[in-house]
Design an enzyme around this catalytic site. Structure first.
Site, PDB file in Angstrom:
ATOM      1  N   ILE A  65      -7.592   0.836  -5.954  1.00  0.00           N
ATOM      2  CA  ILE A  65      -7.963   1.835  -4.948  1.00  0.00           C
ATOM      3  C   ILE A  65      -7.199   3.141  -5.185  1.00  0.00           C
ATOM      4  O   ILE A  65      -7.777   4.230  -5.185  1.00  0.00           O
ATOM      5  CB  ILE A  65      -7.717   1.293  -3.525  1.00  0.00           C
TER       6      ILE A  65
ATOM      7  N   GLU B 126      -3.817  -7.242  14.702  1.00  0.00           N
ATOM      8  CA  GLU B 126      -5.199  -6.784  14.855  1.00  0.00           C
ATOM      9  C   GLU B 126      -5.963  -7.761  15.735  1.00  0.00           C
ATOM     10  O   GLU B 126      -5.737  -8.974  15.644  1.00  0.00           O
ATOM     11  CB  GLU B 126      -5.878  -6.687  13.481  1.00  0.00           C
TER      12      GLU B 126
ATOM     13  N   HIS C 170      -9.927  -1.619  10.831  1.00  0.00           N
ATOM     14  CA  HIS C 170      -9.895  -2.320   9.535  1.00  0.00           C
ATOM     15  C   HIS C 170     -11.279  -2.318   8.869  1.00  0.00           C
ATOM     16  O   HIS C 170     -11.816  -3.377   8.517  1.00  0.00           O
ATOM     17  CB  HIS C 170      -9.375  -3.751   9.702  1.00  0.00           C
TER      18      HIS C 170
HETATM   19  P1  NAI Z   1      -4.246  -3.489  -6.629  1.00  0.00           P
HETATM   20  O1  NAI Z   1      -3.556  -4.785  -6.811  1.00  0.00           O
HETATM   21  O2  NAI Z   1      -5.314  -3.089  -7.568  1.00  0.00           O
HETATM   22  O3  NAI Z   1      -3.121  -2.319  -6.634  1.00  0.00           O
HETATM   23  C1  NAI Z   1      -1.911  -2.400  -5.948  1.00  0.00           C
HETATM   24  C2  NAI Z   1      -0.891  -1.530  -6.688  1.00  0.00           C
HETATM   25  O4  NAI Z   1       0.307  -1.457  -5.913  1.00  0.00           O
HETATM   26  C3  NAI Z   1      -0.508  -2.075  -8.063  1.00  0.00           C
HETATM   27  O5  NAI Z   1      -0.627  -1.065  -9.036  1.00  0.00           O
HETATM   28  C4  NAI Z   1       0.934  -2.527  -7.863  1.00  0.00           C
HETATM   29  O6  NAI Z   1       1.715  -2.424  -9.054  1.00  0.00           O
HETATM   30  C5  NAI Z   1       1.404  -1.547  -6.806  1.00  0.00           C
HETATM   31  N1  NAI Z   1       2.582  -1.992  -6.058  1.00  0.00           N
HETATM   32  C6  NAI Z   1       2.921  -3.244  -5.683  1.00  0.00           C
HETATM   33  N2  NAI Z   1       4.070  -3.230  -4.977  1.00  0.00           N
HETATM   34  C7  NAI Z   1       4.468  -1.939  -4.901  1.00  0.00           C
HETATM   35  C8  NAI Z   1       5.577  -1.278  -4.306  1.00  0.00           C
HETATM   36  N3  NAI Z   1       6.490  -1.969  -3.623  1.00  0.00           N
HETATM   37  N4  NAI Z   1       5.661   0.057  -4.450  1.00  0.00           N
HETATM   38  C9  NAI Z   1       4.739   0.771  -5.148  1.00  0.00           C
HETATM   39  N5  NAI Z   1       3.650   0.190  -5.744  1.00  0.00           N
HETATM   40  C10 NAI Z   1       3.518  -1.146  -5.607  1.00  0.00           C
HETATM   41  O7  NAI Z   1      -4.773  -3.474  -5.121  1.00  0.00           O
HETATM   42  P2  NAI Z   1      -6.002  -2.645  -4.530  1.00  0.00           P
HETATM   43  O8  NAI Z   1      -7.266  -3.371  -4.762  1.00  0.00           O
HETATM   44  O9  NAI Z   1      -5.887  -1.237  -4.964  1.00  0.00           O
HETATM   45  O10 NAI Z   1      -5.677  -2.776  -2.955  1.00  0.00           O
HETATM   46  C11 NAI Z   1      -4.583  -2.091  -2.383  1.00  0.00           C
HETATM   47  C12 NAI Z   1      -4.410  -2.530  -0.941  1.00  0.00           C
HETATM   48  O11 NAI Z   1      -5.567  -2.201  -0.174  1.00  0.00           O
HETATM   49  C13 NAI Z   1      -4.182  -4.027  -0.744  1.00  0.00           C
HETATM   50  O12 NAI Z   1      -3.158  -4.209   0.218  1.00  0.00           O
HETATM   51  C14 NAI Z   1      -5.491  -4.507  -0.160  1.00  0.00           C
HETATM   52  O13 NAI Z   1      -5.307  -5.641   0.642  1.00  0.00           O
HETATM   53  C15 NAI Z   1      -5.898  -3.303   0.670  1.00  0.00           C
HETATM   54  N6  NAI Z   1      -7.320  -3.245   1.011  1.00  0.00           N
HETATM   55  C16 NAI Z   1      -7.656  -2.806   2.266  1.00  0.00           C
HETATM   56  C17 NAI Z   1      -8.989  -2.728   2.622  1.00  0.00           C
HETATM   57  C18 NAI Z   1      -9.361  -2.233   3.983  1.00  0.00           C
HETATM   58  O14 NAI Z   1     -10.396  -2.626   4.500  1.00  0.00           O
HETATM   59  N7  NAI Z   1      -8.594  -1.364   4.583  1.00  0.00           N
HETATM   60  C19 NAI Z   1     -10.062  -3.150   1.723  1.00  0.00           C
HETATM   61  C20 NAI Z   1      -9.605  -3.485   0.395  1.00  0.00           C
HETATM   62  C21 NAI Z   1      -8.271  -3.558   0.076  1.00  0.00           C
END
Ligand code: NAI
Length: 410
Positions: free
Chosen positions: A163, A270, A293
Protein backbone atom coordinates in the site's frame (compact mmCIF):
# COMPACT_ATOMS: atom_id res chain seq x y z
CA UNK A 1 -10.79 -39.46 5.13
CA UNK A 2 -11.47 -39.81 1.43
CA UNK A 3 -8.30 -40.24 -0.59
CA UNK A 4 -10.09 -40.98 -3.83
CA UNK A 5 -8.60 -40.27 -7.20
CA UNK A 6 -9.10 -36.99 -8.95
CA UNK A 7 -11.99 -37.03 -11.36
CA UNK A 8 -13.47 -34.67 -13.94
CA UNK A 9 -13.53 -31.06 -12.81
CA UNK A 10 -17.25 -30.67 -13.34
CA UNK A 11 -17.77 -33.25 -10.59
CA UNK A 12 -15.69 -31.30 -8.07
CA UNK A 13 -18.28 -29.56 -5.93
CA UNK A 14 -17.30 -26.05 -4.91
CA UNK A 15 -19.29 -24.35 -2.14
CA UNK A 16 -19.09 -20.55 -1.94
CA UNK A 17 -20.63 -18.88 1.11
CA UNK A 18 -21.36 -15.33 2.30
CA UNK A 19 -22.12 -13.72 -1.06
CA UNK A 20 -18.65 -14.06 -2.53
CA UNK A 21 -18.30 -11.86 -5.64
CA UNK A 22 -19.56 -13.27 -8.93
CA UNK A 23 -16.02 -12.92 -10.33
CA UNK A 24 -15.11 -16.05 -8.33
CA UNK A 25 -17.95 -18.05 -9.89
CA UNK A 26 -17.01 -16.81 -13.35
CA UNK A 27 -13.37 -17.72 -12.83
CA UNK A 28 -14.26 -21.22 -11.61
CA UNK A 29 -16.63 -21.77 -14.54
CA UNK A 30 -14.03 -20.58 -17.05
CA UNK A 31 -11.58 -23.03 -15.48
CA UNK A 32 -13.99 -25.95 -15.92
CA UNK A 33 -15.39 -26.05 -12.37
CA UNK A 34 -19.08 -25.83 -13.17
CA UNK A 35 -20.42 -27.58 -10.05
CA UNK A 36 -20.48 -24.39 -7.95
CA UNK A 37 -23.03 -23.85 -5.18
CA UNK A 38 -23.22 -20.14 -4.38
CA UNK A 39 -24.85 -19.07 -1.08
CA UNK A 40 -25.63 -15.41 -0.44
CA UNK A 41 -25.09 -15.76 3.33
CA UNK A 42 -23.20 -17.69 5.96
CA UNK A 43 -25.00 -20.95 6.83
CA UNK A 44 -26.15 -22.11 10.28
CA UNK A 45 -23.81 -24.76 11.66
CA UNK A 46 -25.90 -27.82 10.79
CA UNK A 47 -26.44 -26.64 7.21
CA UNK A 48 -22.76 -25.80 6.92
CA UNK A 49 -21.79 -29.30 8.02
CA UNK A 50 -24.25 -30.85 5.58
CA UNK A 51 -22.96 -28.73 2.69
CA UNK A 52 -19.32 -29.41 3.49
CA UNK A 53 -19.90 -33.17 3.71
CA UNK A 54 -19.98 -33.32 -0.08
CA UNK A 55 -17.73 -30.36 -0.96
CA UNK A 56 -14.18 -30.60 -2.31
CA UNK A 57 -13.48 -26.87 -2.24
CA UNK A 58 -15.05 -24.21 -0.04
CA UNK A 59 -14.92 -20.42 -0.19
CA UNK A 60 -15.80 -18.32 2.87
CA UNK A 61 -15.47 -14.75 4.10
CA UNK A 62 -15.14 -13.70 7.72
CA UNK A 63 -18.39 -15.04 9.23
CA UNK A 64 -18.06 -18.76 8.61
CA UNK A 65 -16.08 -20.46 11.37
CA UNK A 66 -14.17 -23.48 10.12
CA UNK A 67 -13.25 -24.95 13.49
CA UNK A 68 -11.31 -28.17 14.04
CA UNK A 69 -14.66 -29.90 14.68
CA UNK A 70 -16.26 -28.70 11.47
CA UNK A 71 -13.16 -29.60 9.46
CA UNK A 72 -12.93 -33.05 11.06
CA UNK A 73 -16.36 -33.89 9.64
CA UNK A 74 -15.36 -33.11 6.07
CA UNK A 75 -14.38 -36.15 4.08
CA UNK A 76 -13.59 -34.74 0.69
CA UNK A 77 -12.58 -31.15 1.33
CA UNK A 78 -9.09 -30.55 -0.03
CA UNK A 79 -8.69 -26.74 0.00
CA UNK A 80 -10.22 -23.66 1.66
CA UNK A 81 -10.37 -20.19 0.14
CA UNK A 82 -10.84 -17.19 2.46
CA UNK A 83 -12.20 -14.51 0.15
CA UNK A 84 -10.90 -11.76 2.44
CA UNK A 85 -7.69 -10.71 4.15
CA UNK A 86 -7.91 -12.41 7.56
CA UNK A 87 -7.81 -16.16 8.18
CA UNK A 88 -8.59 -16.23 11.94
CA UNK A 89 -11.97 -17.81 11.20
CA UNK A 90 -10.25 -21.04 10.14
CA UNK A 91 -8.40 -23.38 12.50
CA UNK A 92 -5.26 -23.32 10.37
CA UNK A 93 -3.40 -26.01 12.31
CA UNK A 94 -6.34 -28.40 12.12
CA UNK A 95 -6.68 -27.72 8.39
CA UNK A 96 -2.96 -28.36 7.87
CA UNK A 97 -3.13 -31.60 9.83
CA UNK A 98 -5.87 -32.76 7.45
CA UNK A 99 -3.75 -31.82 4.45
CA UNK A 100 -5.99 -28.87 3.56
CA UNK A 101 -4.21 -25.70 2.39
CA UNK A 102 -5.93 -22.40 3.18
CA UNK A 103 -5.65 -19.46 0.77
CA UNK A 104 -6.58 -15.78 1.14
CA UNK A 105 -6.21 -12.48 -0.73
CA UNK A 106 -3.97 -10.23 1.32
CA UNK A 107 -3.30 -7.59 -1.34
CA UNK A 108 -6.35 -7.38 -3.61
CA UNK A 109 -7.49 -4.12 -2.00
CA UNK A 110 -4.15 -2.31 -2.09
CA UNK A 111 -5.25 0.27 -4.64
CA UNK A 112 -8.50 0.99 -2.76
CA UNK A 113 -6.60 1.91 0.40
CA UNK A 114 -4.10 4.03 -1.53
CA UNK A 115 -6.89 5.99 -3.23
CA UNK A 116 -8.61 6.64 0.11
CA UNK A 117 -5.37 8.04 1.51
CA UNK A 118 -5.01 10.45 -1.41
CA UNK A 119 -8.67 11.54 -1.12
CA UNK A 120 -8.25 12.12 2.61
CA UNK A 121 -5.04 14.08 2.06
CA UNK A 122 -6.93 16.57 -0.09
CA UNK A 123 -9.86 16.63 2.34
CA UNK A 124 -7.61 17.34 5.32
CA UNK A 125 -5.65 20.12 3.62
CA UNK A 126 -8.91 21.82 2.60
CA UNK A 127 -10.87 21.11 5.77
CA UNK A 128 -13.54 19.49 3.62
CA UNK A 129 -14.96 17.25 6.32
CA UNK A 130 -15.92 20.15 8.54
CA UNK A 131 -17.05 22.45 5.68
CA UNK A 132 -19.23 19.68 4.27
CA UNK A 133 -20.72 18.96 7.70
CA UNK A 134 -21.45 22.65 8.29
CA UNK A 135 -23.14 23.06 4.88
CA UNK A 136 -25.39 20.07 5.61
CA UNK A 137 -26.46 21.81 8.80
CA UNK A 138 -27.12 25.09 6.91
CA UNK A 139 -23.72 26.68 7.61
CA UNK A 140 -21.55 28.52 5.05
CA UNK A 141 -17.81 28.42 5.83
CA UNK A 142 -16.44 30.24 2.77
CA UNK A 143 -12.80 31.02 3.53
CA UNK A 144 -9.29 30.25 2.24
CA UNK A 145 -7.90 30.16 5.77
CA UNK A 146 -5.94 26.98 6.49
CA UNK A 147 -6.75 25.59 3.05
CA UNK A 148 -3.81 24.31 1.04
CA UNK A 149 -2.98 22.55 -2.20
CA UNK A 150 -1.38 19.13 -2.08
CA UNK A 151 1.14 20.11 -4.76
CA UNK A 152 4.70 20.63 -3.42
CA UNK A 153 3.82 19.31 0.06
CA UNK A 154 5.76 16.39 1.54
CA UNK A 155 4.05 13.03 1.95
CA UNK A 156 5.74 10.90 4.63
CA UNK A 157 4.94 7.20 4.26
CA UNK A 158 5.65 4.86 7.18
CA UNK A 159 5.79 1.27 5.88
CA UNK A 160 6.65 1.11 2.17
CA UNK A 161 5.08 -2.23 1.28
CA UNK A 162 2.18 -2.93 -1.09
CA UNK A 163 0.00 0.00 0.00
CA UNK A 164 2.73 2.46 0.98
CA UNK A 165 4.43 2.18 -2.41
CA UNK A 166 1.10 2.70 -4.24
CA UNK A 167 0.43 5.83 -2.18
CA UNK A 168 3.92 6.96 -3.19
CA UNK A 169 3.14 6.70 -6.92
CA UNK A 170 -0.19 8.52 -6.62
CA UNK A 171 1.20 11.26 -4.37
CA UNK A 172 4.08 11.96 -6.73
CA UNK A 173 1.69 12.11 -9.69
CA UNK A 174 -0.06 14.95 -7.83
CA UNK A 175 3.18 16.91 -7.51
CA UNK A 176 4.06 15.93 -3.96
CA UNK A 177 7.54 15.23 -2.63
CA UNK A 178 7.57 11.72 -1.16
CA UNK A 179 9.72 10.45 1.70
CA UNK A 180 9.34 7.11 3.43
CA UNK A 181 10.58 5.05 6.33
CA UNK A 182 10.64 1.25 6.48
CA UNK A 183 12.51 -1.19 8.70
CA UNK A 184 13.95 -2.84 5.59
CA UNK A 185 15.47 -1.19 2.51
CA UNK A 186 12.73 -0.79 -0.11
CA UNK A 187 13.15 0.13 -3.75
CA UNK A 188 11.92 3.71 -4.21
CA UNK A 189 9.12 4.45 -6.66
CA UNK A 190 9.89 7.47 -8.87
CA UNK A 191 11.80 10.13 -6.96
CA UNK A 192 10.71 9.00 -3.50
CA UNK A 193 13.44 8.96 -0.88
CA UNK A 194 13.92 6.46 1.95
CA UNK A 195 14.91 8.08 5.24
CA UNK A 196 17.00 6.41 7.92
CA UNK A 197 14.70 7.01 10.87
CA UNK A 198 11.10 7.61 11.80
CA UNK A 199 12.13 10.82 13.57
CA UNK A 200 13.57 12.26 10.35
CA UNK A 201 10.34 11.47 8.55
CA UNK A 202 8.11 12.96 11.25
CA UNK A 203 10.07 16.20 11.35
CA UNK A 204 9.96 16.64 7.54
CA UNK A 205 6.52 15.45 6.44
CA UNK A 206 3.44 17.64 5.97
CA UNK A 207 1.28 14.50 5.91
CA UNK A 208 2.27 11.31 7.73
CA UNK A 209 0.48 8.20 6.48
CA UNK A 210 0.86 4.82 8.18
CA UNK A 211 1.04 1.52 6.27
CA UNK A 212 2.70 -0.91 8.66
CA UNK A 213 1.41 -4.30 9.84
CA UNK A 214 0.02 -4.98 13.29
CA UNK A 215 2.83 -6.51 15.30
CA UNK A 216 4.74 -5.80 18.53
CA UNK A 217 7.10 -3.37 16.73
CA UNK A 218 4.19 -1.21 15.57
CA UNK A 219 2.11 -1.22 18.78
CA UNK A 220 1.53 2.48 19.60
CA UNK A 221 4.24 3.32 17.06
CA UNK A 222 2.72 6.80 16.95
CA UNK A 223 2.53 7.68 20.63
CA UNK A 224 2.66 11.00 22.50
CA UNK A 225 6.43 11.42 21.93
CA UNK A 226 6.18 10.63 18.23
CA UNK A 227 3.27 13.03 17.79
CA UNK A 228 5.41 15.73 19.41
CA UNK A 229 8.10 15.03 16.79
CA UNK A 230 5.65 15.77 13.95
CA UNK A 231 5.88 19.19 12.35
CA UNK A 232 3.48 21.71 13.93
CA UNK A 233 0.43 21.96 11.68
CA UNK A 234 1.01 18.63 9.92
CA UNK A 235 -1.58 15.89 9.38
CA UNK A 236 -1.79 12.19 10.29
CA UNK A 237 -3.54 9.43 8.35
CA UNK A 238 -3.98 5.91 9.74
CA UNK A 239 -5.53 3.29 7.47
CA UNK A 240 -3.30 0.48 8.71
CA UNK A 241 -4.29 -1.03 12.08
CA UNK A 242 -5.92 0.50 15.14
CA UNK A 243 -3.11 -0.56 17.47
CA UNK A 244 -0.54 1.56 15.62
CA UNK A 245 -1.69 4.93 17.03
CA UNK A 246 -2.33 6.01 20.63
CA UNK A 247 -5.71 7.63 19.93
CA UNK A 248 -5.88 9.46 23.29
CA UNK A 249 -2.54 11.12 22.54
CA UNK A 250 -3.71 11.93 19.00
CA UNK A 251 -6.91 13.50 20.33
CA UNK A 252 -4.81 15.74 22.62
CA UNK A 253 -2.46 16.66 19.76
CA UNK A 254 -5.43 17.70 17.59
CA UNK A 255 -7.05 19.66 20.43
CA UNK A 256 -3.81 21.54 21.04
CA UNK A 257 -3.53 22.36 17.31
CA UNK A 258 -0.11 20.71 17.02
CA UNK A 259 -1.66 18.23 14.60
CA UNK A 260 -3.85 20.17 12.15
CA UNK A 261 -6.06 17.23 11.25
CA UNK A 262 -6.27 13.47 11.03
CA UNK A 263 -8.01 10.80 9.00
CA UNK A 264 -8.48 7.53 10.84
CA UNK A 265 -10.01 4.36 9.36
CA UNK A 266 -8.94 1.81 11.97
CA UNK A 267 -9.29 1.90 15.74
CA UNK A 268 -8.07 0.03 18.80
CA UNK A 269 -11.72 -0.89 19.52
CA UNK A 270 -14.07 -1.22 16.57
CA UNK A 271 -17.79 -2.07 16.70
CA UNK A 272 -18.45 -5.70 15.84
CA UNK A 273 -21.44 -4.83 13.68
CA UNK A 274 -23.18 -1.83 12.10
CA UNK A 275 -25.71 -1.91 14.98
CA UNK A 276 -23.12 -1.18 17.67
CA UNK A 277 -22.23 2.40 18.67
CA UNK A 278 -18.78 3.60 17.67
CA UNK A 279 -16.90 5.06 20.65
CA UNK A 280 -13.62 6.95 20.27
CA UNK A 281 -11.81 9.91 21.88
CA UNK A 282 -11.48 11.25 18.33
CA UNK A 283 -15.22 11.80 17.90
CA UNK A 284 -16.28 15.43 17.55
CA UNK A 285 -12.79 16.86 17.00
CA UNK A 286 -12.20 19.50 14.29
CA UNK A 287 -10.75 18.40 10.93
CA UNK A 288 -10.77 14.77 11.94
CA UNK A 289 -12.19 12.35 9.38
CA UNK A 290 -13.41 9.07 10.87
CA UNK A 291 -14.29 6.14 8.63
CA UNK A 292 -15.53 2.67 9.66
CA UNK A 293 -12.57 0.52 8.51
CA UNK A 294 -13.50 0.80 4.84
CA UNK A 295 -10.04 1.48 3.40
CA UNK A 296 -10.12 -1.70 1.36
CA UNK A 297 -13.88 -1.94 0.93
CA UNK A 298 -14.69 -1.30 -2.72
CA UNK A 299 -16.52 -3.20 -5.43
CA UNK A 300 -13.25 -3.47 -7.35
CA UNK A 301 -11.44 -4.95 -4.37
CA UNK A 302 -14.25 -7.52 -3.90
CA UNK A 303 -13.98 -8.43 -7.59
CA UNK A 304 -10.19 -8.74 -7.34
CA UNK A 305 -10.50 -10.87 -4.22
CA UNK A 306 -12.99 -13.14 -6.02
CA UNK A 307 -10.59 -13.71 -8.89
CA UNK A 308 -7.44 -13.96 -6.79
CA UNK A 309 -8.70 -16.59 -4.37
CA UNK A 310 -10.59 -18.55 -7.06
CA UNK A 311 -7.37 -18.68 -9.10
CA UNK A 312 -5.43 -19.98 -6.08
CA UNK A 313 -8.02 -22.74 -5.55
CA UNK A 314 -7.93 -23.67 -9.24
CA UNK A 315 -4.11 -23.67 -9.36
CA UNK A 316 -4.03 -25.98 -6.37
CA UNK A 317 -6.74 -28.25 -7.69
CA UNK A 318 -5.31 -28.40 -11.22
CA UNK A 319 -1.59 -28.38 -10.54
CA UNK A 320 -0.94 -28.72 -6.82
CA UNK A 321 0.46 -25.19 -6.50
CA UNK A 322 0.36 -23.99 -2.89
CA UNK A 323 2.11 -20.63 -3.25
CA UNK A 324 0.82 -18.11 -0.68
CA UNK A 325 -1.17 -20.73 1.28
CA UNK A 326 -1.13 -19.50 4.88
CA UNK A 327 -0.76 -22.90 6.60
CA UNK A 328 1.07 -25.10 4.16
CA UNK A 329 4.49 -25.75 2.57
CA UNK A 330 4.72 -23.58 -0.53
CA UNK A 331 5.34 -25.03 -3.97
CA UNK A 332 4.94 -23.23 -7.27
CA UNK A 333 4.35 -25.79 -10.00
CA UNK A 334 3.88 -25.53 -13.75
CA UNK A 335 1.33 -27.58 -15.69
CA UNK A 336 2.08 -31.31 -15.91
CA UNK A 337 2.01 -32.11 -19.62
CA UNK A 338 2.11 -35.77 -20.65
CA UNK A 339 2.42 -36.88 -17.03
CA UNK A 340 0.36 -37.82 -14.03
CA UNK A 341 1.11 -35.84 -10.91
CA UNK A 342 1.14 -37.45 -7.47
CA UNK A 343 0.54 -35.08 -4.56
CA UNK A 344 1.67 -36.62 -1.29
CA UNK A 345 0.97 -34.72 1.92
CA UNK A 346 2.45 -36.10 5.11
CA UNK A 347 3.43 -35.28 8.67
CA UNK A 348 6.93 -33.87 8.70
CA UNK A 349 8.64 -36.87 10.24
CA UNK A 350 11.88 -38.60 9.32
CA UNK A 351 11.85 -41.16 6.54
CA UNK A 352 8.70 -40.25 4.60
CA UNK A 353 10.45 -38.92 1.51
CA UNK A 354 12.72 -41.97 1.47
CA UNK A 355 9.64 -44.21 1.73
CA UNK A 356 7.92 -42.32 -1.12
CA UNK A 357 10.99 -42.77 -3.29
CA UNK A 358 11.24 -46.46 -2.37
CA UNK A 359 7.69 -46.94 -3.65
CA UNK A 360 8.52 -45.03 -6.83
CA UNK A 361 11.81 -46.83 -7.55
CA UNK A 362 10.23 -50.20 -6.82
CA UNK A 363 7.61 -49.56 -9.51
CA UNK A 364 7.93 -49.39 -13.24
CA UNK A 365 7.08 -45.70 -13.17
CA UNK A 366 9.37 -43.28 -14.93
CA UNK A 367 9.84 -40.20 -12.72
CA UNK A 368 9.70 -37.04 -14.82
CA UNK A 369 10.13 -34.53 -12.01
CA UNK A 370 9.91 -34.22 -8.23
CA UNK A 371 9.48 -31.29 -5.83
CA UNK A 372 9.54 -31.29 -2.04
CA UNK A 373 8.70 -28.57 0.44
CA UNK A 374 8.26 -28.82 4.20
CA UNK A 375 7.28 -26.66 7.12
CA UNK A 376 7.72 -27.65 10.79
CA UNK A 377 4.50 -29.72 10.73
CA UNK A 378 3.95 -30.84 7.15
CA UNK A 379 5.77 -32.28 4.19
CA UNK A 380 4.51 -31.92 0.64
CA UNK A 381 6.09 -33.93 -2.14
CA UNK A 382 4.92 -33.69 -5.74
CA UNK A 383 6.07 -36.24 -8.28
CA UNK A 384 5.33 -36.33 -12.02
CA UNK A 385 5.36 -39.83 -13.49
CA UNK A 386 4.58 -41.24 -16.91
CA UNK A 387 0.92 -41.84 -17.47
CA UNK A 388 0.66 -45.61 -17.27
CA UNK A 389 1.72 -46.22 -13.70
CA UNK A 390 0.16 -43.60 -11.50
CA UNK A 391 -2.93 -45.61 -10.51
CA UNK A 392 -0.85 -48.55 -9.31
CA UNK A 393 1.28 -46.38 -7.08
CA UNK A 394 -1.45 -44.72 -5.14
CA UNK A 395 -2.25 -47.57 -2.74
CA UNK A 396 1.41 -48.00 -1.79
CA UNK A 397 1.84 -44.26 -1.24
CA UNK A 398 -1.21 -44.11 1.00
CA UNK A 399 0.19 -46.98 3.10
CA UNK A 400 3.36 -45.05 4.01
CA UNK A 401 3.29 -44.23 7.76
CA UNK A 402 2.76 -40.48 8.30
CA UNK A 403 0.72 -40.01 5.12
CA UNK A 404 -2.13 -37.52 5.47
CA UNK A 405 -3.46 -37.40 1.97
CA UNK A 406 -2.56 -38.42 -1.57
CA UNK A 407 -4.13 -37.04 -4.73
CA UNK A 408 -3.44 -37.86 -8.33
CA UNK A 409 -3.84 -35.22 -11.01
CA UNK A 410 -4.41 -36.51 -14.51
P1 NAI B 1 2.89 -4.96 3.47
O1 NAI B 1 3.28 -6.13 4.29
O2 NAI B 1 2.94 -5.05 1.99
O3 NAI B 1 3.81 -3.70 3.91
C1 NAI B 1 4.09 -3.37 5.24
C2 NAI B 1 5.44 -2.65 5.27
O4 NAI B 1 5.66 -2.15 6.59
C3 NAI B 1 6.62 -3.55 4.92
O5 NAI B 1 7.41 -2.94 3.92
C4 NAI B 1 7.35 -3.69 6.24
O6 NAI B 1 8.76 -3.86 6.08
C5 NAI B 1 7.03 -2.36 6.90
N1 NAI B 1 7.19 -2.36 8.35
C6 NAI B 1 6.95 -3.35 9.23
N2 NAI B 1 7.19 -2.94 10.49
C7 NAI B 1 7.59 -1.65 10.41
C8 NAI B 1 7.98 -0.67 11.37
N3 NAI B 1 7.97 -0.96 12.67
N4 NAI B 1 8.34 0.54 10.92
C9 NAI B 1 8.36 0.84 9.59
N5 NAI B 1 7.99 -0.06 8.62
C10 NAI B 1 7.60 -1.28 9.04
O7 NAI B 1 1.43 -4.54 3.97
P2 NAI B 1 0.31 -3.76 3.14
O8 NAI B 1 -0.46 -4.70 2.31
O9 NAI B 1 0.92 -2.56 2.52
O10 NAI B 1 -0.66 -3.32 4.36
C11 NAI B 1 -0.25 -2.33 5.28
C12 NAI B 1 -1.27 -2.25 6.41
O11 NAI B 1 -2.55 -1.87 5.90
C13 NAI B 1 -1.49 -3.55 7.18
O12 NAI B 1 -1.55 -3.25 8.56
C14 NAI B 1 -2.85 -4.00 6.71
O13 NAI B 1 -3.49 -4.77 7.69
C15 NAI B 1 -3.55 -2.67 6.52
N6 NAI B 1 -4.73 -2.72 5.65
C16 NAI B 1 -5.81 -1.95 6.01
C17 NAI B 1 -6.94 -1.96 5.21
C18 NAI B 1 -8.12 -1.12 5.58
O14 NAI B 1 -9.24 -1.47 5.25
N7 NAI B 1 -7.92 0.01 6.22
C19 NAI B 1 -7.05 -2.81 4.02
C20 NAI B 1 -5.82 -3.48 3.68
C21 NAI B 1 -4.72 -3.46 4.50
Amino acid sequence: MDHRLSFPKEKIKVVLLEGIHQSAVDYLHRSGYTNVVHHARALPLDELRAELATAYLVGIRSRTQLTADVLADTERLFAVGCFCIGTNQVDLDAAGQQGIPVFNAPHSNTRSVAELVIAESIMLLRGLGDKNGAAHRGGWQKSARQSYELRSKTMGIVGYGHIGSQVSILAEALGMRVIYHDIVPRLAMGNAQQLGSLTELLTEADIVTLHVPQDPSTHNLINRDRLAEMRPGSYLINASRGTVVDVDALADAVRSGHVAGAAVDVFPREPKSNDETFESPLRGLPNVILTPHIGGSTVEAQRNIGQEVASKLVNYSDQGTTMSAVNFPQLSLSAHKDAHRLLHIHHNQPGVLAAVNRVLTGSEANILGQHLQTDPQLGYVVTDVDREHADNLRGDLLAIPGTIRCRILY
